[in-house]
Enzyme design. Structure first.
Site, PDB file in Angstrom:
ATOM      1  CE  LYS A   1      -2.097  -1.029   3.927  1.00 19.56           C
ATOM      2  NZ  LYS A   1      -1.501  -2.344   4.178  1.00 19.56           N
TER       3      LYS A   1
ATOM      4  CG  ASN B   1      -2.274   2.550   7.396  1.00 21.94           C
ATOM      5  OD1 ASN B   1      -2.540   2.597   8.590  1.00 21.94           O
ATOM      6  ND2 ASN B   1      -1.498   1.620   6.881  1.00 21.94           N
TER       7      ASN B   1
ATOM      8  CG  HIS C   1      -4.228  -6.298  10.672  1.00 23.92           C
ATOM      9  ND1 HIS C   1      -3.314  -5.726  11.528  1.00 23.92           N
ATOM     10  CD2 HIS C   1      -4.073  -5.680   9.471  1.00 23.92           C
ATOM     11  CE1 HIS C   1      -2.636  -4.785  10.861  1.00 23.92           C
ATOM     12  NE2 HIS C   1      -3.065  -4.752   9.619  1.00 23.92           N
TER      13      HIS C   1
HETATM   14  N1  UMA Z   1      -6.571   3.501  22.073  1.00 26.51           N
HETATM   15  C1  UMA Z   1      -7.654   3.669  22.918  1.00 26.51           C
HETATM   16  N2  UMA Z   1      -8.527   2.629  23.058  1.00 26.51           N
HETATM   17  C2  UMA Z   1      -8.373   1.444  22.396  1.00 26.51           C
HETATM   18  C3  UMA Z   1      -7.257   1.292  21.540  1.00 26.51           C
HETATM   19  C4  UMA Z   1      -6.373   2.352  21.392  1.00 26.51           C
HETATM   20  O1  UMA Z   1      -7.822   4.724  23.526  1.00 26.51           O
HETATM   21  O2  UMA Z   1      -9.200   0.557  22.571  1.00 26.51           O
HETATM   22  C5  UMA Z   1      -5.648   4.627  21.939  1.00 26.51           C
HETATM   23  C6  UMA Z   1      -4.222   4.331  22.335  1.00 26.51           C
HETATM   24  O3  UMA Z   1      -4.038   4.407  23.720  1.00 26.51           O
HETATM   25  C7  UMA Z   1      -3.480   5.429  21.593  1.00 26.51           C
HETATM   26  C8  UMA Z   1      -4.385   5.731  20.392  1.00 26.51           C
HETATM   27  O4  UMA Z   1      -5.586   5.001  20.585  1.00 26.51           O
HETATM   28  O5  UMA Z   1      -3.369   6.613  22.349  1.00 26.51           O
HETATM   29  C9  UMA Z   1      -3.703   5.260  19.123  1.00 26.51           C
HETATM   30  O6  UMA Z   1      -4.569   5.369  18.025  1.00 26.51           O
HETATM   31  P1  UMA Z   1      -4.157   4.660  16.676  1.00 26.51           P
HETATM   32  O7  UMA Z   1      -3.637   3.299  16.973  1.00 26.51           O
HETATM   33  O8  UMA Z   1      -5.285   4.774  15.711  1.00 26.51           O
HETATM   34  O9  UMA Z   1      -2.853   5.497  16.239  1.00 26.51           O
HETATM   35  P2  UMA Z   1      -2.602   6.743  15.290  1.00 26.51           P
HETATM   36  O10 UMA Z   1      -1.357   7.368  15.796  1.00 26.51           O
HETATM   37  O11 UMA Z   1      -3.783   7.591  15.143  1.00 26.51           O
HETATM   38  O12 UMA Z   1      -2.213   6.006  13.918  1.00 26.51           O
HETATM   39  C10 UMA Z   1      -3.208   5.572  13.014  1.00 26.51           C
HETATM   40  C11 UMA Z   1      -2.741   4.276  12.360  1.00 26.51           C
HETATM   41  N3  UMA Z   1      -2.533   3.245  13.388  1.00 26.51           N
HETATM   42  C12 UMA Z   1      -3.157   2.069  13.359  1.00 26.51           C
HETATM   43  O13 UMA Z   1      -3.912   1.760  12.493  1.00 26.51           O
HETATM   44  C13 UMA Z   1      -2.841   1.110  14.468  1.00 26.51           C
HETATM   45  C14 UMA Z   1      -1.433   4.525  11.631  1.00 26.51           C
HETATM   46  O14 UMA Z   1      -1.097   3.355  10.911  1.00 26.51           O
HETATM   47  C15 UMA Z   1      -1.631   5.641  10.613  1.00 26.51           C
HETATM   48  O15 UMA Z   1      -0.380   5.961  10.020  1.00 26.51           O
HETATM   49  C16 UMA Z   1      -2.195   6.881  11.281  1.00 26.51           C
HETATM   50  O16 UMA Z   1      -3.408   6.544  11.995  1.00 26.51           O
HETATM   51  C17 UMA Z   1      -2.575   7.968  10.253  1.00 26.51           C
HETATM   52  O17 UMA Z   1      -3.581   7.518   9.389  1.00 26.51           O
HETATM   53  C18 UMA Z   1       0.013   2.582  11.456  1.00 26.51           C
HETATM   54  C19 UMA Z   1      -0.333   1.115  11.427  1.00 26.51           C
HETATM   55  O18 UMA Z   1       0.311   0.341  12.120  1.00 26.51           O
HETATM   56  C20 UMA Z   1       1.255   2.807  10.602  1.00 26.51           C
HETATM   57  N4  UMA Z   1      -1.311   0.689  10.609  1.00 26.51           N
HETATM   58  C21 UMA Z   1      -1.648  -0.704  10.473  1.00 26.51           C
HETATM   59  C22 UMA Z   1      -0.784  -1.349   9.404  1.00 26.51           C
HETATM   60  O19 UMA Z   1      -0.261  -0.628   8.525  1.00 26.51           O
HETATM   61  O20 UMA Z   1      -0.658  -2.599   9.422  1.00 26.51           O
HETATM   62  C23 UMA Z   1      -3.111  -0.832  10.052  1.00 26.51           C
HETATM   63  P1  ADP Z   2       2.124  -1.736   3.267  1.00 28.14           P
HETATM   64  O1  ADP Z   2       1.966  -0.253   3.302  1.00 28.14           O
HETATM   65  O2  ADP Z   2       0.914  -2.428   2.684  1.00 28.14           O
HETATM   66  O3  ADP Z   2       2.596  -2.342   4.535  1.00 28.14           O
HETATM   67  P2  ADP Z   2       4.687  -1.377   1.921  1.00 28.14           P
HETATM   68  O4  ADP Z   2       4.701  -0.758   0.577  1.00 28.14           O
HETATM   69  O5  ADP Z   2       5.045  -0.531   3.073  1.00 28.14           O
HETATM   70  O6  ADP Z   2       3.252  -2.032   2.164  1.00 28.14           O
HETATM   71  O7  ADP Z   2       5.628  -2.661   1.924  1.00 28.14           O
HETATM   72  C1  ADP Z   2       5.822  -3.411   3.129  1.00 28.14           C
HETATM   73  C2  ADP Z   2       6.493  -4.727   2.848  1.00 28.14           C
HETATM   74  O8  ADP Z   2       5.558  -5.545   2.108  1.00 28.14           O
HETATM   75  C3  ADP Z   2       7.722  -4.614   1.931  1.00 28.14           C
HETATM   76  O9  ADP Z   2       8.883  -4.554   2.689  1.00 28.14           O
HETATM   77  C4  ADP Z   2       7.682  -5.892   1.110  1.00 28.14           C
HETATM   78  O10 ADP Z   2       8.333  -6.924   1.819  1.00 28.14           O
HETATM   79  C5  ADP Z   2       6.218  -6.271   1.068  1.00 28.14           C
HETATM   80  N1  ADP Z   2       5.514  -5.903  -0.184  1.00 28.14           N
HETATM   81  C6  ADP Z   2       5.514  -4.711  -0.822  1.00 28.14           C
HETATM   82  N2  ADP Z   2       4.724  -4.758  -1.910  1.00 28.14           N
HETATM   83  C7  ADP Z   2       4.190  -5.992  -1.956  1.00 28.14           C
HETATM   84  C8  ADP Z   2       3.257  -6.639  -2.832  1.00 28.14           C
HETATM   85  N3  ADP Z   2       2.718  -6.014  -3.875  1.00 28.14           N
HETATM   86  N4  ADP Z   2       2.938  -7.938  -2.563  1.00 28.14           N
HETATM   87  C9  ADP Z   2       3.446  -8.571  -1.487  1.00 28.14           C
HETATM   88  N5  ADP Z   2       4.345  -8.014  -0.622  1.00 28.14           N
HETATM   89  C10 ADP Z   2       4.705  -6.742  -0.859  1.00 28.14           C
END
Ligand code: UMA
Ligand code: ADP
Length: 454
Positions: free
Chosen positions: A120, A143, A189
């Site tokens: 993504k 995100n 997840h």
């Molecule tokens: N919290 C509560 N109650 C709950 C759970 C959490 O109060 O039941 C609180 C925590 O104590 C904390 C806050 O919620 O204070 C955190 O909120 P959040 O986790 O939504 O964090 P943000 O900083 O707002 O970040 C979010 C996304 N985080 C998640 O989805 C976990 C960030 O993605 C994203 O960059 C940001 O919004 C801006 O859009 C991160 C992530 O890990 C990178 N994403 C997952 C992934 O990519 O796999 C989905």
């Molecule tokens: P996301 O934002 O979905 O986590 P990223 O672009 O940040 O994806 O890439 C995270 C990791 O996912 C990379 O380090 C690579 O290992 C893997 N990746 C990236 N693109 C792909 C894809 N199209 N299919 C499968 N794995 C991928």
């Protein structure tokens, strides 16, 4: 158009980057705002500015009583809809929405939304680079880092490019992007969703409100994506990294082949700075909106070629004593580790582990057997990973990431590679994947030039 929330009481749930941005947003639009977070107030930074702006707090809990007095509850992505106060608010008929829905209702620029288990951020960034190079005023966020609500700070965007997670899609209502990209679906997840079907259903919501003049961009080689196609009410444009397509973006002999309405364009993959077939897929998907919008193909291609990749995704940190060290801290699920490992030759020392997300590690078995000489495990998931893969290769445990780096240095022979690709989230030991990648990088750069104790 700027929304008016005067006379409304809004509860923003979660005090991370999304929640803090939402508080500012609602406060500027006249709402009374309460920020609710499970953490205690003293554990949260950035609140004094909000307090000065008149925002009040419900910290250390989510108080159902307060939620029941609200006109609107808005969730951060990390907050599940299943917490008691949210369930009670919904039952009482109080609207519960997410930040993406709120932002979308105000944004007037066309939106390109990108989801999928992996790729993504890369795809979103490449699309952003192409549109910017084309001279468009382009917001890139979601995100990826900058919350989408921040795009409402300006009203002159030509395009808004948004990376969306399944968490963010759970709380949309009318959200309707002009382009919706679904890159792939593999396990992730499963600590949040009861099963794979629920995770897929959340991802599929990106298509929910599309109309026939919108476009869904879909991976023809992903069976789970293909299964969703019959229910998507939009123009469908496919990409495939395995074959030519009659219409859409296919692949043949190292070339991406775009065929649309009788025209054909070819792009040579090895001109890209990004490496690996998975990145070919990301770039193929990224080119499609620009090409359909009339961006000159060579301009789009040169922007894609110039894109050097994002931090913490297969970054070659250093070569030391004939060993390459790679930081793939963003490899936070099994599917992404598969792609990263597939790009390396044996012998690999793989550093994996972190916060377990309940998925299956077995899809790694074949590659581990073939390429991983040493498996070094860290974090809470160590036991489960060792159970699934430990019998296939030399497997050891390390208490810290730094210890794993020291061990990797001792074990990896010249000609080999060390890969940090955890297959897990980072929250058991680190603030986020970025911090994990930084600590790894620092530890690797600190290794002395000459190994004296081998
Ligand atoms: N919290 C509560 N109650 C709950 C759970 C959490 O109060 O039941 C609180 C925590 O104590 C904390 C806050 O919620 O204070 C955190 O909120 P959040 O986790 O939504 O964090 P943000 O900083 O707002 O970040 C979010 C996304 N985080 C998640 O989805 C976990 C960030 O993605 C994203 O960059 C940001 O919004 C801006 O859009 C991160 C992530 O890990 C990178 N994403 C997952 C992934 O990519 O796999 C989905
Ligand atoms: P996301 O934002 O979905 O986590 P990223 O672009 O940040 O994806 O890439 C995270 C990791 O996912 C990379 O380090 C690579 O290992 C893997 N990746 C990236 N693109 C792909 C894809 N199209 N299919 C499968 N794995 C991928």
């Amino acid at each position: 158009m700027r929304q008016d929330f005067r006379q409304q009481q809004v509860i923003v749930v979660g005090a991370g980057s999304t929640g803090l941005a939402l508080c500012r947003y609602f406060q500027q639009r006249g709402a009374g705002v309460v920020l609710s977070d499970a953490r205690r107030q003293e554990e949260i930074s950035g609140l004094s500015e909000l307090a000065a702006a008149g925002i009040s707090f419900d910290c250390g809990q989510h108080s159902t009583e307060l939620f029941l007095q609200a006109d609107l509850v808005v969730l951060s992505p990390g907050v599940p809809e299943t917490i008691a106060a949210v369930v009670a608010a919904r039952q009482a008929g109080i609207p519960v929405l997410g930040e993406i829905e709120i932002a979308w209702r105000e944004l007037t620029a066309p939106l390109i939304a990108i989801t999928g288990t992996n790729g993504k951020s890369t795809t979103t960034s490449v699309i952003g680079a192409i549109f910017q190079q084309w001279g468009m005023r382009t917001f890139v966020g979601g995100n990826l880092g900058l919350p989408l609500i921040e795009a409402t700070g300006r009203d002159d965007w030509d395009w808004v490019i948004a990376e969306l997670s399944s968490f963010q899609l759970e709380t949309i209502e009318q959200f309707r992007p002009r382009y919706a990209l679904l890159l792939n679906i593999t396990e992730d997840h499963l600590d949040r969703y009861p099963d794979m079907a629920s995770y897929i259903a959340a991802k599929a919501r990106i298509f929910e409100n599309l109309q026939p003049d919108d476009v869904a961009i879909l991976n023809a080689e992903d069976p789970l994506v293909a299964q969703l196609a019959p229910s998507i009410n939009a123009c469908q444009v496919w990409f495939s990294s395995a074959r030519l397509l009659e219409q859409g973006m296919g692949y043949e002999a190292g070339q991406m082949v775009w065929r649309w309405q009788g025209c054909e364009e070819r792009f040579t993959a090895k001109e890209l700075r990004l490496r690996g077939l998975h990145n070919v897929e990301n770039v193929m998907a990224a080119l499609i909106p620009a090409l359909l919008e009339g961006c000159p193909p060579q301009l789009a291609w040169s922007a894609a070629c110039a894109f050097a990749g994002l931090d913490h995704r297969m970054v070659a940190v250093r070569q030391l004593d004939g060993v390459w060290w790679f930081n793939d801290s963003k490899g936070t699920n099994v599917g992404s580790v598969v792609k990263s490992l597939a790009g390396l030759e044996a012998p690999v020392t793989l550093i994996a582990g972190g916060k377990d997300k309940g998925g299956d590690y077995a899809p790694l078995a074949e590659l581990v057997l073939e390429r991983v000489a040493h498996l070094l495990l860290i974090g809470e998931a160590s036991g489960r990973i060792a159970e699934a893969l430990g019998s296939l290769t030399d497997t050891r445990f390390a208490a810290t990431l730094q210890e794993a780096v020291t061990l990797a240095r001792q074990l990896t022979p010249s000609g080999g590679a060390v890969l940090l690709s955890p297959g897990c989230s980072s929250f058991d030991m680190f603030k986020n994947y970025g911090e994990r990648g930084e600590i790894f990088t620092q530890a690797v750069l600190a290794l002395p030039e000459k190994e004296c104790c081998r």
